[in-house]
Write an enzyme that holds these catalytic residues in place. Structure first.
Site, PDB file in Angstrom:
ATOM      1  N   SER A   7      75.029 102.492  50.065  1.00  0.00           N
ATOM      2  CA  SER A   7      76.249 103.279  49.872  1.00  0.00           C
ATOM      3  C   SER A   7      76.044 104.164  48.648  1.00  0.00           C
ATOM      4  O   SER A   7      75.179 103.887  47.811  1.00  0.00           O
ATOM      5  CB  SER A   7      77.459 102.353  49.700  1.00  0.00           C
ATOM      6  OG  SER A   7      77.191 101.358  48.740  1.00  0.00           O
ATOM      7  N   GLU A   9      77.963 106.514  45.512  1.00  0.00           N
ATOM      8  CA  GLU A   9      79.194 106.734  44.740  1.00  0.00           C
ATOM      9  C   GLU A   9      79.216 108.144  44.141  1.00  0.00           C
ATOM     10  O   GLU A   9      78.210 108.616  43.618  1.00  0.00           O
ATOM     11  CB  GLU A   9      79.256 105.684  43.621  1.00  0.00           C
ATOM     12  CG  GLU A   9      80.476 105.809  42.747  1.00  0.00           C
ATOM     13  CD  GLU A   9      80.604 104.635  41.786  1.00  0.00           C
ATOM     14  OE1 GLU A   9      80.449 103.471  42.223  1.00  0.00           O
ATOM     15  OE2 GLU A   9      80.839 104.888  40.596  1.00  0.00           O
ATOM     16  N   ASP A 100      89.924 100.772  32.838  1.00  0.00           N
ATOM     17  CA  ASP A 100      90.085 100.753  31.378  1.00  0.00           C
ATOM     18  C   ASP A 100      90.978 101.923  31.027  1.00  0.00           C
ATOM     19  O   ASP A 100      90.694 103.054  31.427  1.00  0.00           O
ATOM     20  CB  ASP A 100      88.732 100.974  30.687  1.00  0.00           C
ATOM     21  CG  ASP A 100      87.789  99.813  30.925  1.00  0.00           C
ATOM     22  OD1 ASP A 100      88.214  98.671  30.671  1.00  0.00           O
ATOM     23  OD2 ASP A 100      86.660 100.059  31.368  1.00  0.00           O
ATOM     24  N   PHE A 208      76.142 106.184  28.282  1.00  0.00           N
ATOM     25  CA  PHE A 208      76.853 105.419  29.330  1.00  0.00           C
ATOM     26  C   PHE A 208      76.630 103.923  29.143  1.00  0.00           C
ATOM     27  O   PHE A 208      77.533 103.123  29.270  1.00  0.00           O
ATOM     28  CB  PHE A 208      76.266 105.725  30.704  1.00  0.00           C
ATOM     29  CG  PHE A 208      76.837 106.918  31.399  1.00  0.00           C
ATOM     30  CD1 PHE A 208      78.102 107.401  31.119  1.00  0.00           C
ATOM     31  CD2 PHE A 208      76.086 107.554  32.396  1.00  0.00           C
ATOM     32  CE1 PHE A 208      78.601 108.493  31.795  1.00  0.00           C
ATOM     33  CE2 PHE A 208      76.585 108.652  33.064  1.00  0.00           C
ATOM     34  CZ  PHE A 208      77.836 109.118  32.765  1.00  0.00           C
ATOM     35  N   HIS A 258      73.930  99.966  46.210  1.00  0.00           N
ATOM     36  CA  HIS A 258      74.979 100.981  46.002  1.00  0.00           C
ATOM     37  C   HIS A 258      74.488 101.924  44.897  1.00  0.00           C
ATOM     38  O   HIS A 258      74.211 101.470  43.786  1.00  0.00           O
ATOM     39  CB  HIS A 258      76.278 100.276  45.566  1.00  0.00           C
ATOM     40  CG  HIS A 258      77.418 101.194  45.263  1.00  0.00           C
ATOM     41  ND1 HIS A 258      78.243 101.717  46.232  1.00  0.00           N
ATOM     42  CD2 HIS A 258      77.882 101.688  44.085  1.00  0.00           C
ATOM     43  CE1 HIS A 258      79.176 102.479  45.665  1.00  0.00           C
ATOM     44  NE2 HIS A 258      78.973 102.483  44.360  1.00  0.00           N
TER      45      HIS A 258
END
Ligand code: FAD
Length: 278
Positions: A7, A9, A100, A208, A258
């Site tokens: 998959s 994103e 968040d 990140f 993913h």
């Protein structure tokens, strides 16, 4: 070799140019016949409308597209409005998260505190209308006090009705196998799909990773640092490292992968090509 479920994103694009580019990326990645695409959602307001727009547009192209949905700061009323809209537009999968709140938005005085409550809410109201994915943290959630309670909290999401989990990204296959072993021992059997982050740019990756608590091993950092601005070498090295990680994960029994695409195809294609998994 049987087909490995994958998959992809995306994040919702901000500009017309970004939208146009994403449609191209979506078209190219569709050729891998993914199980689904997913689109992130900004807890606390930012990007929410863009997520809805992007999800509906991509889902209409034929491959299932799952909105991410966060519950922090949300009310039952606004979640119901959104979930009704998704259901009425043929969306059948949700990535259910706590989220968040952006700094400066204060603490959590909303109706939901944890993702498990969102899963319970969706199951109660919509039964099996949506396949529910939740988040998993093989290196422990950055705000958790203790790994044991973090695992217990993860298991609560499965008990509440989550169908599968997608992990935060990591670069060490052992943390994945260790995490899966622990949740299985705790009696939780849902598939745990590794989240795979391509290595495209050194400073973004470090930023990140610091923010989300993912560890970039020293040997990877040192090699990336040595490449300085040589982005070709960074990408080639990154593709080798991440392809090897993917192979190790699949050998260790990962039920799918993913990819955090960053709305780009090149790095993901290169990883899939080198890993020779599909
Ligand atoms: P939870 O499962 O609720 O866990 C959060 C923390 O609370 C953990 O430390 C957990 O141990 C603790 N906890 C859980 N339940 C309890 C309890 N009952 N009692 C005490 N403590 C508890 N963020 C976004 O804003 N938008 C996105 O689109 C997005 N997509 C993501 C996709 C993936 C695959 C992943 C892995 C993360 C994503 N995130 C996104 C980030 C995520 O929202 C944050 O990491 C957030 O801090 C935690 O979300 P969660 O759903 O894991 O929360």
């Amino acid at each position: 070799m049987s087909k490995l479920p994958i998959s992809f994103e995306f994040f919702p694009p901000k500009t017309e140019e970004g939208k146009f580019k994403l449609l191209k990326v979506h078209e190219q990645l569709s050729s891998f016949k993914p199980e689904f695409f997913s689109v992130t959602y900004g807890a606390g307001g930012s990007t929410q409308e863009r997520t809805v727009e992007t999800v509906l547009e991509l889902n209409a192209k034929g491959i299932s597209t799952a909105p991410h949905l966060t519950c922090i700061g949300a009310t039952e009323e606004n979640l119901t409005e959104l979930l009704d809209l998704y259901k009425n537009n043929g969306i059948n999968r949700i990535v259910a998260l706590r989220g968040d709140l952006p700094s400066g938005m204060g603490s959590t005085s909303g109706e939901f505190q944890y993702a498990s409550e969102l899963v319970t809410f969706i199951k109660d109201r919509y039964q099996d209308s949506f396949t529910l994915e939740v988040a998993a943290y093989p290196e422990m959630h950055p705000q958790a006090d203790h790994f044991d309670t973090d695992i217990e909290n993860f298991v609560k999401k499965a008990e509440a009705g989550a169908d599968a989990a997608i992990t935060q990204y990591f670069f060490n296959a052992d943390c994945y196998t260790h995490f899966v072993e622990r949740v299985r021992k705790a009696g939780c059997n849902i598939p745990v799909i590794p989240g795979i982050m391509p290595i495209i740019n050194y400073s973004n990756l470090i930023r990140f990773s610091d923010a989300c608590g993912a560890e970039v091993p020293r040997w990877i950092r040192k090699q990336l640092e040595a490449y300085k601005d040589d982005s070709k070498s960074i990408k080639a090295f990154g593709a080798e490292v991440v392809a090897s990680l993917c192979r190790q994960l699949v050998d260790a029994g990962a039920p799918g992968l993913h990819f955090y695409t960053m709305n780009q195809t090149e790095a993901v294609e290169s990883i899939l090509d080198k890993a020779q998994l599909i």
